[in-house]
Every structure is written in C-alpha cells, then in structure tokens.
Motif scaffolding. Structure first.
Motif, short mmCIF file in Angstrom:
data_model
loop_
_atom_site.label_atom_id
_atom_site.label_comp_id
_atom_site.label_asym_id
_atom_site.label_seq_id
_atom_site.Cartn_x
_atom_site.Cartn_y
_atom_site.Cartn_z
N LEU A 38 -15.78 -14.25 2.44
CA LEU A 38 -14.41 -14.74 2.58
C LEU A 38 -13.62 -13.88 3.56
O LEU A 38 -13.47 -12.68 3.36
CB LEU A 38 -13.73 -14.74 1.21
N ALA A 39 -13.14 -14.52 4.62
CA ALA A 39 -12.39 -13.81 5.66
C ALA A 39 -10.98 -14.37 5.78
O ALA A 39 -10.79 -15.58 5.77
CB ALA A 39 -13.10 -13.94 7.01
N SER A 40 -10.00 -13.48 5.85
CA SER A 40 -8.63 -13.90 6.09
C SER A 40 -8.01 -12.98 7.14
O SER A 40 -8.68 -12.10 7.69
CB SER A 40 -7.81 -13.91 4.80
N LYS A 41 -6.72 -13.18 7.41
CA LYS A 41 -6.09 -12.49 8.54
C LYS A 41 -4.63 -12.14 8.25
O LYS A 41 -3.99 -12.76 7.39
CB LYS A 41 -6.13 -13.38 9.79
N THR A 42 -4.13 -11.17 9.00
CA THR A 42 -2.71 -10.86 9.01
C THR A 42 -2.14 -11.12 10.39
O THR A 42 -2.70 -10.68 11.40
CB THR A 42 -2.43 -9.41 8.61
N HIS A 43 -1.02 -11.83 10.44
CA HIS A 43 -0.33 -12.06 11.72
C HIS A 43 0.83 -11.09 11.89
O HIS A 43 1.47 -11.06 12.94
CB HIS A 43 0.19 -13.49 11.82
N ASP A 44 1.10 -10.27 10.86
CA ASP A 44 2.16 -9.26 10.96
C ASP A 44 1.61 -8.08 11.74
O ASP A 44 0.44 -7.70 11.59
CB ASP A 44 2.60 -8.82 9.57
N ASP B 288 3.29 -2.13 6.79
CA ASP B 288 3.87 -2.58 5.52
C ASP B 288 3.88 -4.10 5.41
O ASP B 288 3.58 -4.65 4.35
CB ASP B 288 5.29 -2.02 5.38
N GLY B 289 4.25 -4.77 6.50
CA GLY B 289 4.26 -6.23 6.47
C GLY B 289 2.87 -6.81 6.26
O GLY B 289 2.69 -7.79 5.51
N SER B 290 1.88 -6.20 6.87
CA SER B 290 0.50 -6.67 6.71
C SER B 290 0.01 -6.45 5.28
O SER B 290 -0.67 -7.32 4.70
CB SER B 290 -0.41 -5.95 7.70
N LEU B 291 0.34 -5.32 4.69
CA LEU B 291 -0.08 -5.06 3.32
C LEU B 291 0.55 -6.06 2.35
O LEU B 291 -0.09 -6.48 1.38
CB LEU B 291 0.28 -3.63 2.92
N ARG B 292 1.77 -6.45 2.61
CA ARG B 292 2.41 -7.47 1.76
C ARG B 292 1.69 -8.81 1.90
O ARG B 292 1.48 -9.53 0.93
CB ARG B 292 3.89 -7.59 2.10
N ALA C 164 -0.15 -2.34 12.36
CA ALA C 164 -1.05 -3.07 11.46
C ALA C 164 -2.42 -2.43 11.32
O ALA C 164 -3.06 -2.59 10.28
CB ALA C 164 -1.19 -4.51 11.95
N ILE C 165 -2.87 -1.70 12.32
CA ILE C 165 -4.19 -1.08 12.21
C ILE C 165 -4.23 -0.10 11.04
O ILE C 165 -5.27 0.06 10.38
CB ILE C 165 -4.58 -0.38 13.54
N GLU C 166 -3.10 0.53 10.74
CA GLU C 166 -3.04 1.43 9.59
C GLU C 166 -3.21 0.65 8.29
O GLU C 166 -3.81 1.15 7.33
CB GLU C 166 -1.73 2.21 9.60
N ALA C 167 -2.70 -0.57 8.25
CA ALA C 167 -2.87 -1.41 7.06
C ALA C 167 -4.33 -1.75 6.84
O ALA C 167 -4.83 -1.71 5.71
CB ALA C 167 -2.05 -2.68 7.19
N LEU C 168 -5.04 -2.08 7.93
CA LEU C 168 -6.45 -2.42 7.80
C LEU C 168 -7.26 -1.25 7.26
O LEU C 168 -8.07 -1.41 6.33
CB LEU C 168 -7.01 -2.87 9.16
N VAL C 169 -7.01 -0.07 7.82
CA VAL C 169 -7.74 1.11 7.36
C VAL C 169 -7.40 1.42 5.90
O VAL C 169 -8.28 1.71 5.08
CB VAL C 169 -7.42 2.32 8.25
N GLN C 170 -6.12 1.35 5.55
CA GLN C 170 -5.72 1.65 4.18
C GLN C 170 -6.32 0.65 3.21
O GLN C 170 -6.80 1.03 2.13
CB GLN C 170 -4.19 1.64 4.07
N ALA C 171 -6.33 -0.62 3.58
CA ALA C 171 -6.89 -1.65 2.69
C ALA C 171 -8.38 -1.43 2.47
O ALA C 171 -8.89 -1.64 1.36
CB ALA C 171 -6.64 -3.03 3.29
N ARG C 172 -9.08 -1.00 3.51
CA ARG C 172 -10.50 -0.71 3.34
C ARG C 172 -10.72 0.49 2.44
O ARG C 172 -11.60 0.49 1.57
CB ARG C 172 -11.16 -0.49 4.71
N GLU C 173 -9.90 1.52 2.61
CA GLU C 173 -10.03 2.71 1.76
C GLU C 173 -9.69 2.38 0.31
O GLU C 173 -10.26 2.97 -0.61
CB GLU C 173 -9.10 3.81 2.28
N GLN C 174 -8.78 1.45 0.10
CA GLN C 174 -8.39 1.05 -1.26
C GLN C 174 -9.33 0.02 -1.86
O GLN C 174 -9.09 -0.49 -2.96
CB GLN C 174 -6.96 0.47 -1.22
#
Length: 352
Positions: free
Chosen positions: A132-138, A142-146, A183-193
């Motif tokens: 399952l793949a999805s995306k963020t346009h933010d 912070d906006g991407s994490l939301r 947003a790149i920080e959101a991607l890294v944080q989401a992977r770590e979490q």
C-alpha cells in the motif's frame, strides 16, 4: 486529544507530530548514506498468493518486494465522490485478480479523500495482501505528518508500505521539501516511528526536478510519468530513468494511457480545450495493449493505472498476463505513432 481534519489523535501520537531537531540531524547525517532499509518489525511484507500465477512479477528495486507488472492506481472511479458502489468492488476485484500493489494519495478525491476512503474499506480485511502506497502533497514536516495521520486512519492501517512526496513539479517544491522543517524530515521521522516502510518521490512535469531529489536523498522508490509519447518532450527516459536504475530504486510507471488521451478510443469531443494540447483535442493513436506494453518494456517494476470499471480492470490484467517485451524498433515505432497527439498525451509535462 489532538484534532486533525475532524479526527482525533491520542496523546501517544503527539510526539509523532512534534517538531524534532533529532530528525533534522538524521536527514543531514545518517539518512543520506543510502542502503537497504531494515525489515519493519511486526509487519511482514504483503503477500497476495495469486500474483505469481496472474502475471509476470519484478523486483521493486532494492525493497525486497516483488510486484506484479500491473498495479491499481487510486484515481479514475476510485477517487470520484460518492462512488463507493463502483469503487470498492474495483479494489476488491483487483486483489482477487492477483494485483499486489495499490497506489493512492491524500490529494486523490479532494479534501474528502475519497480514494483513501474507498481503498480503506477493503483494507479492513485485506491489508496483508497488498503493498500500500500513499503520498503527501504538503511540503512541510508538520503538515505532512498530519496528512499521514489522516491517511492511516482512512486506510484502516497502522502503517504504509511506501510514503511518497506527491507531484514534485517546481523548483520551489524541491527547495521547500529539503529546507529545515521541510517534508523530507516528515518522511524520515515516519520511517523511524515505523509508520512507513519505504520512502519515495513522484512527479510528471520535469525530469530535472526528480533528478535533484534522488541525488539529494536515497529514496527507495520513484513514481514517474513515462508513456509512449515520452521522448517527444522533456523525456523521463533520457536521464531520469537510467539514474533510477543505477540507484536500484523501485521504479513505477504512470500516465500510461494519459487519462485516455493517447488512445484511439478517446472521445475528443468530451474534452476541454487546453493550450498544452496544441489547440483542439484530437483522438489518440494507440490501443491499450500498445500503451501498456510500451512502458512495461522499460526497466520499471510495475505500472499503475486507474480503472473506471471492473471490465476495464480485467482487460488490463489480461494484457499484463500476456505481456511480451517489445523490441527497441517496436518501441521507436510506437513513439513515432504518437507524434500527432503527443502534446495531449503529455498534458502533465511543463510546456511553458
């Protein structure tokens, strides 16, 4: 409780949404080094037992996943408002036919997120069968994490197999994504979490922008627009595709029929005139088999196509099952065949 888009997030998730200087440091230091991402604890890679017999499969880059060469896109009927009676059966049937990769995005279906809602209905019981793949346009962290938090809720899952930067289309997009708090920080944080397994980037306007992205960060996969008209303008095949292959990325092709505009069955009378179509729209020049086989003959792992009906879905799966790679001469012939309609077939490219 924290409210996000009408939903609530428990206190255990607050830390996930907070700014983190440690995440920014990770982006700059360790995450730029590349390498294979370790398996996600508690979540085995999805498995649809029907895929191997349904169609040819290919490695999704260095992810360790094998995907069928045809995958379901989350647009067309699957993003239309109040279309559950049509959309949900398409998703169910796709998995029944052996499809093991489904693509969607927070932006599909507008602010009501119809695509994620429909797919989420099926994921309640079949999450373990599909990647399952999805995306963020933010473009912000912070906006991407939301958006991710909302996506997980709508998709009825606690993790994504891939989370991607959606539609990188301008230099400003690139700059904002990679700046502090981007947003790149959101991607890294989401992977770590452990909210996402792999990270990706998508785009269809200018290959140079995506080249910048994959040279700045070791994305696991890339979703790029590459159809038979591609060589006519801002070709993604010329430099971007070889670079993605060199980096062993999972490569997914999109815009195969160009929302029908590349097909001889397309009705130009139903279209709105656009400058990028070179004036009045016209009928396309390929059939669906030619359109699909062109991109499938390139070094892609799979192609995603949105479907309007189960009959259309079944026909695409049959074409994938019977696929035979085209020769370089055949590929060149199809590109030449698209010349009369190449502007509308590349409507998503930058024409300014």
């Amino acid at each position: 409780m924290l409210s996000i888009g009408g939903s609530t997030v428990s206190s255990s998730r607050r830390e996930f949404l907070k700014s983190s200087t440690a995440v920014a440091a990770t982006v700059v230091a360790g995450s730029m080094a590349g390498g294979v991402v370790a398996p996600m604890e508690g979540h085995a890679l999805p498995l649809n037992a029907l895929t191997a017999d349904a169609m040819p499969t290919r490695n999704l880059g260095r992810t360790g996943y094998r995907t069928g060469i045809f995958s379901l896109g989350g647009q067309a009927a699957v993003e239309r408002p109040n279309n559950e009676a049509v959309a949900v059966p398409i998703v169910e049937r796709a998995i029944d036919l052996g499809i093991n990769y489904i693509d969607t995005a927070a932006q599909y279906g507008g602010t009501d997120r119809w695509s994620q809602r429909y797919i989420g209905q099926v994921m309640k019981t079949r999450r373990k069968e599909v990647y399952l793949a999805s995306k963020t346009h933010d473009r912000t962290r912070d906006g991407s994490l939301r958006l991710l938090e909302q996506s997980l809720k709508l998709l009825n899952t606690d993790h994504l197999d891939a989370w991607q930067l959606h539609h990188v289309s301008t230099q400003d997009d690139v700059d904002k994504i990679f700046e502090k708090g981007g947003a790149i920080e959101a991607l890294v944080q989401a992977r770590e979490q452990k909210m996402v397994r792999f990270l990706g980037v998508t785009g269809h306007t200018d290959p140079g922008l995506l080249i910048q992205c994959i040279e700045r960060f070791p994305f696991d996969q890339i979703l790029m627009a590459v159809n038979a008209a591609d060589p006519h303008h801002l070709s993604f095949q010329e430099k971007l595709l070889p670079l993605a292959v060199e980096k062993q990325m999972g490569i997914i092709g999109m815009k195969i029929p160009a929302r029908g505009r590349i097909l001889s069955t397309w009705n130009p009378k139903a279209a709105v005139e656009h400058s990028w179509e070179g004036g009045a729209p016209k009928a396309g020049t390929l059939n669906m088999k030619e359109a699909m086989y062109y991109t499938m003959s390139l070094p892609v792992a799979t192609v995603i196509i949105g479907c309007d009906s189960i009959a259309q879905l079944e026909e695409n799966v049959k074409l994938a099952r019977d696929f035979t790679p085209l020769s370089q001469t055949q590929l060149a012939g199809l590109t030449a065949k698209t010349e009369p309609c190449h502007k509308q077939a590349l409507f998503f490219r930058n024409w300014s």
